[in-house]
Design an enzyme around this catalytic site. Structure first.
Site, short mmCIF file in Angstrom:
data_model
loop_
_atom_site.label_atom_id
_atom_site.label_comp_id
_atom_site.label_asym_id
_atom_site.label_seq_id
_atom_site.Cartn_x
_atom_site.Cartn_y
_atom_site.Cartn_z
N GLU A 154 0.85 -1.19 0.00
CA GLU A 154 0.00 0.00 0.00
C GLU A 154 0.89 1.24 0.00
O GLU A 154 1.86 1.28 0.73
CB GLU A 154 -0.90 0.03 1.24
CG GLU A 154 -1.99 1.08 1.12
CD GLU A 154 -2.93 1.11 2.33
OE1 GLU A 154 -2.52 0.65 3.42
OE2 GLU A 154 -4.04 1.61 2.18
N GLU A 321 -6.08 -3.10 12.85
CA GLU A 321 -5.83 -3.96 11.68
C GLU A 321 -6.91 -5.02 11.53
O GLU A 321 -7.31 -5.34 10.41
CB GLU A 321 -4.44 -4.62 11.77
CG GLU A 321 -3.26 -3.68 11.94
CD GLU A 321 -3.26 -2.48 11.00
OE1 GLU A 321 -3.77 -2.60 9.89
OE2 GLU A 321 -2.78 -1.40 11.42
N TYR A 414 -7.86 9.27 8.50
CA TYR A 414 -8.25 8.51 9.70
C TYR A 414 -9.20 9.33 10.57
O TYR A 414 -10.30 8.91 10.89
CB TYR A 414 -7.02 8.14 10.54
CG TYR A 414 -6.03 7.24 9.86
CD1 TYR A 414 -5.18 7.71 8.87
CD2 TYR A 414 -5.92 5.90 10.21
CE1 TYR A 414 -4.25 6.88 8.24
CE2 TYR A 414 -5.01 5.05 9.59
CZ TYR A 414 -4.18 5.55 8.61
OH TYR A 414 -3.27 4.73 7.99
ZN LIG Z 1 -5.63 1.50 8.80
#
Ligand SMILES: [Zn+2]
Length: 655
Positions: A154, A321, A414
């Site tokens: 990523e 996660e 986030y």
């Molecule tokens: Zn994340």
């Protein structure tokens, strides 16, 4: 029918969001399955690779396949069944080659029509230039027995290890064969191990030089960025029937103990969002040079050893996660400008899990407040930039075109994303929002989506779950903020403070220190030792915000009172060390050498980038030179950018 009309109108008003960070013609032809075969030569840091693709045509006439590649050597492309070799060439823009890579064009030698399915193979070689891969020498490992390899794909880095359609819009199943030349090396990938050589070899090898063959498959469709590999003297220890920990031998018992509750964390999240559908959950504790806190590779989460504190205070990274199993890995953003579709939703679910872990909402809100502080500081920095690209990083829809998508990563998707969902929840109620999220997952399972898809879904959902009067009122409330929350580069349109008793304790203590006389401890200063790790983080974040009011005498007193320079919790250390540099407390007589050691022992960008940012240019360059070989290529790139520009913004980690 009415719902469809509404959805159609809204959709057309936003337009279609395509992925501008891929050179592939993914809208004309789609990868359905990928099989890779890798021969690892870890001592020479070379991998011989072959990839076989199953493509489905989604256009009227297809004559070429375009794939993303980055710094690799293509040997040939061919049709596997007839062995016919195909013409190929690389289209390269010198400005883009080291930013996003190049376009591999394969001429198919015939036309395919809509709906056709065909297979292709490519043989290629990769080495140290593959920016997804960290090749570590024996000396750099804990066990000191064999070299070590791990990946980080990523955002757009999978194209440096496999030629493919490197876009989160394309999901496919995959399988792999990995051959090793050293019998001590074990291999794990983000899929299930397969026994008995299920997949025939695509290439011919001198089998005398092959020590072991590993095979994997994943029958759930994933985007390219979730392919992952770790190879080294790694072993696996179970923590429950469906969870396990993987690492080198040296510390595996410590890791297993710290993560013994993994199964409980999966259950916390299942309680809120529904069944965990990926089967096993495994977490690899990687070498400390792993540039992130964690990476949600399916069936193989990667984590930095800095999450192992000894008191389980770092396990929120594991919960984050695990939460990606639903948000990110099941429903995925369709391009990197919509990363909040992964991260904002994931943080929201993570904090539902943390509520069960902490038992009190106050402590969850402390995390939200720490996150909000970091978000606010970044919004301020990005939004003041004169560069429209950097400015867009303050929004939930950063400009990524012509740039490495990694550049736009920060805590913004986030926390700004989390805050938007928190606000939406407050508008329609907790119970209704929980159901809305479950339905969102069900409708978009194993697909990719963006903010328009979510908006359209949400409006239709609310219309069918409220009275028409309620619906109109809610829609108006949402419409007032939704596009501003996503596209504006200023603060979110609704200010959320998350103030609560636990956070007030931390900020009050910080205020007491800031107003105390130099050399004196404020009354009740010992309460710090009873704080949870997140309260301590908030205390230090608050201090960082007001660091200009701190003098070195107070810093020394803080250090003596709380033993901050020798703390075991890296979440506290990096904040304290950054503050030490900002206030000029850090000298060779205090903790400068400890900070220097810290940046040489840990490669997690969230923790070292702020330190590099706070240092003067010369010191930063010297320390970087000392540690360059230890850092992952992504961390190298990021620190080099910081040093080059000493710019005001910093890449914050992808959790
Ligand atoms: Zn994340």
């Amino acid at each position: 029918m009415k719902f469809y009309i509404i959805a159609f109108l809204i959709f057309t008003s936003f337009g279609v969001d395509i992925d501008k960070n891929t050179f592939s013609n993914y809208r004309e032809v789609k990868m359905q399955h990928l099989h890779i075969e890798w021969l690892l030569n870890l001592r020479s840091k070379i991998i011989d690779g072959s990839a076989e693709y199953t493509f489905k045509v989604t256009t009227a006439e297809l004559k070429e396949v375009h794939l993303d590649i980055y710094q690799m050597e293509i040997k040939y492309a061919y049709y596997p069944n007839v062995g016919k070799v195909l013409d190929w060439h690389v289209e390269s823009d010198p400005k883009q080659s080291l930013v996003q890579g190049d376009k591999l064009i394969i001429k198919l030698g015939q036309s395919y029509k809509y709906g056709d399915i065909f297979q292709l193979r490519i043989k290629y070689q990769i080495g140290e230039a593959a920016r997804a891969l960290s090749f570590m020498s024996i000396e750099q490992t804990d066990d000191k027995k064999a070299p070590y390899l791990f990946s980080q794909c990523e955002a757009n880095n999978c194209r440096s290890m496999i030629p493919l359609q490197d876009t989160p819009s394309i999901k496919f199943t995959y399988s792999a064969t990995v051959l090793t030349q050293d019998s001590q090396i074990n291999v794990f990938m983000s899929g299930l191990p397969v026994k008995n050589n299920k997949f025939a070899l695509m290439e011919q090898y001198n089998m005398n030089g092959i020590a072991k063959i590993f095979q994997f498959e994943l029958n759930i469709k994933i985007p390219a960025y979730l392919i992952a590999i770790v190879a080294g003297t790694v072993q696996e220890k179970a923590t429950s029937q469906r969870t396990s920990v993987i690492s080198e031998a040296k510390n595996i018992d410590i890791y297993q103990k710290e993560l013994e509750d993994l199964d409980k964390y999966v259950k916390y999240l299942e309680d809120y969002i529904g069944e965990y559908k990926w089967g096993f959950y495994k977490i690899v504790i990687l070498p400390a040079s792993f540039p992130f806190g964690g990476m949600e590779n399916p069936l193989l989460t990667f984590a930095n050893p800095s999450i192992i504190v000894g008191d389980k205070s770092g396990v929120s990274v594991a919960i984050h996660e695990i939460a990606h199993s639903w948000f990110g890995n099941t429903v995925t953003c369709n391009n990197w400008s919509n990363m909040w579709i992964n991260e904002g939703f994931c943080v929201f679910l993570e904090r539902k899990g943390l509520l069960q872990l902490f038992g009190e909402i106050d402590y969850v809100y402390v995390n939200s407040q720490v996150g909000t502080k970091e978000m606010n500081a970044l919004i301020k920095e990005f939004n003041s930039s004169t560069d429209p690209v950097v400015k867009s990083y303050a929004s939930l829809h950063p400009i990524t075109e012509d740039h490495n998508a990694d550049d736009s990563f920060s805590t913004i998707p986030y926390e700004r994303g989390y805050q938007l969902l928190f606000y939406l929840e407050s508008v329609i109620s907790e119970i209704k929002f929980q159901q809305l999220l479950k339905d969102w997952l069900r409708q978009n399972e194993y697909q990719s989506a963006d903010e328009n898809d979510f908006y359209n879904f949400m409006i239709v959902w609310i219309k069918s779950n409220f009275t028409i009067e309620q619906f109109l009122a809610i829609k108006q409330q949402i419409d007032t903020v939704y596009t501003k929350w996503i596209y504006d580069t200023g603060s979110p349109p609704v200010k959320l403070g998350f103030i609560n008793d636990a956070s007030i304790q931390a900020t009050d203590l910080a205020e007491d220190w800031l107003s105390s006389r130099p050399g004196e401890q404020p009354q009740g200063f010992e309460i710090f030792n009873q704080f949870k790790s997140n309260q301590k983080q908030l205390f230090l974040s608050y201090m960082q915000e007001k660091y200009t009011n701190l003098n070195t005498i107070t810093m020394k007193q803080l250090d003596l009172s709380y033993n901050l320079s020798d703390n075991k919790d890296a979440e506290l250390l990096f904040r304290w060390y950054t503050l030490s540099i900002q206030t000029k407390y850090a000298t060779t007589n205090t903790n400068l050498n400890k900070i220097r050691t810290f940046v040489g022992k840990i490669g997690r960008m969230k923790m070292i980038n702020p330190i590099y940012k706070a240092l003067d240019k010369n010191t930063a360059q010297t320390w970087y030179n000392e540690n360059k070989n230890f850092y992952h290529p992504l961390a190298r790139q990021s620190i080099e950018n910081i040093i080059k520009s000493k710019s005001q913004y910093v890449n914050v980690e992808l959790l």
